[in-house]
Design an enzyme around this catalytic site. Structure first.
Site, PDB file in Angstrom:
ATOM      1  N   ASP A 177       0.860  -1.182   0.000  1.00  0.00           N
ATOM      2  CA  ASP A 177       0.000   0.000   0.000  1.00  0.00           C
ATOM      3  C   ASP A 177       0.893   1.227   0.000  1.00  0.00           C
ATOM      4  O   ASP A 177       1.460   1.584   1.028  1.00  0.00           O
ATOM      5  CB  ASP A 177      -0.915  -0.005   1.226  1.00  0.00           C
ATOM      6  N   HIS A 226      -5.555  12.517  13.496  1.00  0.00           N
ATOM      7  CA  HIS A 226      -6.659  12.350  12.531  1.00  0.00           C
ATOM      8  C   HIS A 226      -7.779  11.454  13.055  1.00  0.00           C
ATOM      9  O   HIS A 226      -8.853  11.377  12.452  1.00  0.00           O
ATOM     10  CB  HIS A 226      -6.133  11.741  11.221  1.00  0.00           C
ATOM     11  N   ASP A 273       2.109  19.510  12.981  1.00  0.00           N
ATOM     12  CA  ASP A 273       2.143  18.518  11.906  1.00  0.00           C
ATOM     13  C   ASP A 273       1.664  19.195  10.617  1.00  0.00           C
ATOM     14  O   ASP A 273       0.876  20.139  10.665  1.00  0.00           O
ATOM     15  CB  ASP A 273       1.215  17.360  12.288  1.00  0.00           C
ATOM     16  N   HIS A 327      -0.287  18.071   8.387  1.00  0.00           N
ATOM     17  CA  HIS A 327      -1.679  17.757   8.037  1.00  0.00           C
ATOM     18  C   HIS A 327      -2.623  18.369   9.066  1.00  0.00           C
ATOM     19  O   HIS A 327      -2.254  18.568  10.217  1.00  0.00           O
ATOM     20  CB  HIS A 327      -1.900  16.242   8.017  1.00  0.00           C
ATOM     21  N   ASP A 358       6.424  16.139   9.713  1.00  0.00           N
ATOM     22  CA  ASP A 358       6.262  16.141   8.260  1.00  0.00           C
ATOM     23  C   ASP A 358       6.149  17.574   7.743  1.00  0.00           C
ATOM     24  O   ASP A 358       6.088  17.813   6.545  1.00  0.00           O
ATOM     25  CB  ASP A 358       5.052  15.293   7.835  1.00  0.00           C
ATOM     26  N   TYR A 402       8.101  11.767   8.046  1.00  0.00           N
ATOM     27  CA  TYR A 402       8.372  10.561   7.246  1.00  0.00           C
ATOM     28  C   TYR A 402       9.724  10.570   6.553  1.00  0.00           C
ATOM     29  O   TYR A 402      10.089   9.593   5.909  1.00  0.00           O
ATOM     30  CB  TYR A 402       7.227  10.363   6.239  1.00  0.00           C
TER      31      TYR A 402
HETATM   32  N1  Q9C Z   1      -0.287  12.345  -0.709  1.00  0.00           N
HETATM   33  C1  Q9C Z   1      -0.059  11.855   9.710  1.00  0.00           C
HETATM   34  O1  Q9C Z   1       0.858  12.531   9.302  1.00  0.00           O
HETATM   35  N2  Q9C Z   1      -2.099  10.255   2.912  1.00  0.00           N
HETATM   36  N3  Q9C Z   1      -0.928  11.285   8.867  1.00  0.00           N
HETATM   37  C2  Q9C Z   1      -2.195  11.469   2.232  1.00  0.00           C
HETATM   38  C3  Q9C Z   1      -1.394  12.566   0.185  1.00  0.00           C
HETATM   39  C4  Q9C Z   1      -2.455  10.226   4.316  1.00  0.00           C
HETATM   40  C5  Q9C Z   1      -0.812  11.504   7.460  1.00  0.00           C
HETATM   41  C6  Q9C Z   1      -1.888  11.281   0.791  1.00  0.00           C
HETATM   42  C7  Q9C Z   1      -1.505  10.945   5.194  1.00  0.00           C
HETATM   43  C8  Q9C Z   1      -1.784  10.730   6.665  1.00  0.00           C
HETATM   44  C9  Q9C Z   1      -0.220  11.594  11.140  1.00  0.00           C
HETATM   45 ZN    ZN Z   2       1.043  14.590   9.248  1.00  0.00          ZN
END
Ligand code: Q9C
Ligand code: ZN
Length: 648
Positions: free
Chosen positions: A20, A127, A164, A166, A257, A297
């Protein structure tokens, strides 16, 4: 009081069992890379290590509806029901440890076992929603910690800072009507075209019901945001609200990130930026800061940024920020629209928003995403830590009573002939006491310029304050400082024959008049009330200082400075973010030992006492600030609030 590091090896167990591409970045190595680097830097060894425990069903129930454990056959099928989730047989154990780690950290801080700390956890949490896993998150670690701090510790005001990249929509949903939790999140948004693609991630989502104004979203509409953009967001949006809110605890959804090199964020902030963000938060809530890992990441960038955060929690000064400190146009537009959306709910924004400044083009456009240049990341620390963090060169002996054990009482003095040579042009330095004090100051300053001492306090007889400061500036500039910031309070004039060569920035805080005689010679009134003082620090002093990027800071409390002790402590704590913490405070000899003591502790890395509920800035204070901003903004870009250029 110490820093806790909460961790459990079991949290490396959960991993991806099938292909994945979306989930594969959330890997066990994230934790091991961060931890290995903390060890390598000797930072882990300085922390109180706590082994994470599992959160109980009841604790999870503070936030979540159902928390059943499932058979592993259904894991993949179940994963498919959620967005960006891949379960593993160990996921539930890990997620309970992650939530438990946050609870342990909050307990350690609120019982006074430690001052602050970091929980290194997987899976992340922000999230996660009441009955839905989402975006690699199973339980909402920070939300559970916040609910627990309210329920078990009786707290009434908790600030959650989500740095973060996001949007932590889970935290937003859980607390959107709760005025006891102020939730701030910045996030990559790109006008809604970035995951999780939510309309409610925009700046106009401000909470609802009782919670109006307690959700603060700062959407980034371009990638490539860097150090200047992040610091500007703190100075001009988060911190004014945070001081007005007056939290009892700060929780950080600490995702990295948002740092350079991260494949998700595509931002440009360097690891050092997280030292600054941490330090800026440590002036709140008496320094009670609990950071909980979320995303991040790029292993190298993550490890380095985690080290910067922990190092700062431990009280080390933040390394200077690299790169030009000019926020980009898109960042300014975002900050401006978030301020406009929040203004109805926050007094600290109201006066300043009376006349919405026009948006004019002119700032740099965003740089676009950068890949992490490895040179930027694996540089060893440029400035080796000085052996002495803070030294105090005072004459009153009773000062020892209020000093922490690692603050050094300096005995030494500069050579007599040398001191006399520096004193010669000044009549006020002829007296023996003034000369003796100058000798001590010169010795201390040399220790700082040589890198043996990081920060210090010196005293002088009031009658010799101006002359002593003059000597300190010259000595600093001739002995290695490239750019010297002098923040002078009270009756101290800029030394008349100090060169106008851009190497010194003189900022005088006193009296009534606001004036910018040049971009390097600024005067502003000393506000009487806390609210005005805060907007002076956040809206003027720090933006000037971060734009100038000094390598030495002098802060002088001169005759009639009129500064309250707690205000002086806050000023010193915040100036410590500049020049790698190379800050020399100059006091009058008859200052109280309490004032010297609190400044010594703050310069040494302790949190300043919290200011309590603050008054509003007076209209005169706001007018002075707006005037100076208009005068100076074209030169000192960190002053910009929104893309504002004064109209002629
Ligand atoms: N390219 C946290 O950083 N995928 N979650 C997004 C966009 C999900 C991130 C795809 C990213 C979740 C905790
Ligand atoms: Zn994030």
């Amino acid at each position: 009081m110490g820093t806790a590091l909460v961790y459990h090896e079991d949290m490396t167990a959960t991993r991806l069992l099938w292909d994945d591409p979306e989930c594969e970045i959330e890997r066990p190595e994230r934790l091991t890379a961060a931890l290995d680097r903390l060890r390598q830097r000797g930072l882990e060894q300085r922390c109180l290590l706590l082994s994470a425990r599992e959160a109980s069903e009841e604790e999870l129930g503070l936030v979540h509806r159902e928390t059943q454990v499932l058979g592993k056959e259904e894991l993949q099928a179940l994963s498919g029901q959620f967005d960006a989730i891949c379960f593993h047989p160990s996921t539930f154990h890990c997620a309970r440890l992650a939530a438990g780690a946050g609870l342990q950290l909050v307990d350690a801080v609120l019982t006074g076992a430690v001052q602050n700390g970091l929980a290194l956890v997987r899976p992340p949490g922000h999230h996660s929603q009441r009955a839905a896993a989402n975006g690699f998150c199973v339980f909402n670690n920070v939300a559970i910690a916040a609910a627990h701090a309210k329920q078990k510790h009786g707290l009434h005001r908790i600030l959650v800072v989500d740095w973060d990249v996001h949007h932590g929509q889970g935290i937003q949903y859980l607390f959107e009507d709760d005025p006891s939790i102020l939730y701030f999140s910045w996030h990559r948004y790109e006008h809604g075209r970035f995951w999780p693609f939510l309309r409610e991630s925009d700046a106009d989502a401000v909470g609802r019901g009782q919670g109006l104004g307690f959700t603060v979203n700062l959407p980034w509409n371009q990638v490539g945001m860097g150090n200047a953009d992040y610091v500007a967001a703190f100075l001009h949006l988060l911190l004014p609200l945070a001081f007005e809110f007056d939290p009892e605890l700060v929780l950080v959804s600490a995702g990295f990130d948002s740092a350079i090199g991260d494949p998700e964020g595509q931002m440009q902030a360097t690891p050092e930026c997280f030292a600054h963000l941490t330090q800026l938060l440590q002036v709140l809530a008496g320094g009670r800061v609990c950071a909980v890992l979320e995303g991040g990441y790029h292993l190298e960038s993550l490890a380095e940024s985690v080290c910067m955060t922990v190092q700062t929690l431990l009280g080390d000064p933040a390394p200077p920020l690299s790169g030009s400190m000019v926020p980009c146009q898109s960042a300014l537009e975002s900050i401006q629209s978030a301020r406009a959306a929040q203004a109805p709910h926050w007094k600290s924004l109201q006066l300043q928003e009376e006349r919405p400044p026009p948006l004019l083009p002119g700032g740099p456009v965003c740089k676009g995403a950068a890949s992490a240049p490895s040179s930027l990341l694996d540089q060893p620390c440029l400035c080796p830590a000085p052996s002495v963090r803070t030294a105090v060169a005072l004459t009153a002996p009773d000062i020892t009573l209020v000093l922490p054990p690692d603050v050094i009482q300096q005995e030494g003095s500069a050579l007599r002939e040398e001191t006399e040579a520096w004193a010669r042009p000044h009549e006020s330095l002829a007296r023996e006491e003034a000369l003796a004090a100058l000798g001590k100051l010169l010795y201390l300053l040399d220790g700082m310029l040589d890198g043996q001492v990081n920060s210090g306090i010196a005293a002088t007889p009031a009658s010799a304050a101006a002359a002593t400061l003059d000597v300190a500036i010259r000595r600093g500039l001739s002995h290695g400082a490239q750019r010297l910031l002098c923040v002078a309070l009270g009756q101290l004039d800029r030394p008349p024959d100090l060169a106008h060569d851009g190497r010194s920035l003189w900022l005088n805080i006193r009296g009534k008049e606001a004036a910018a005689l040049s971009m390097f010679h600024v005067s502003t009134p000393l506000p009487a009330m806390t609210g005005g003082f805060l907007s002076c620090i956040l809206g003027l002093v720090l933006p000037l200082a971060y734009s100038f990027q000094p390598d030495l800071v002098l802060v002088a409390l001169g005759p009639g400075h009129g500064l309250q002790g707690r205000h002086a402590a806050l000023l010193a704590a915040m100036l410590r973010g500049l020049a790698g913490g190379r800050v020399l405070a100059l006091l009058e000899e008859d200052s109280t030992p309490q004032l010297a003591g609190i400044l010594a502790r703050v310069l040494n890395g302790e949190a300043p006492p919290s200011l309590g509920a603050s008054s509003v800035a007076s209209p005169e204070d706001v007018r002075a600030l707006m005037y100076l901003r208009g005068q100076l903004e074209p030169q000192w870009k960190m002053l910009q609030v929104g893309a504002f250029t004064p109209q002629k």
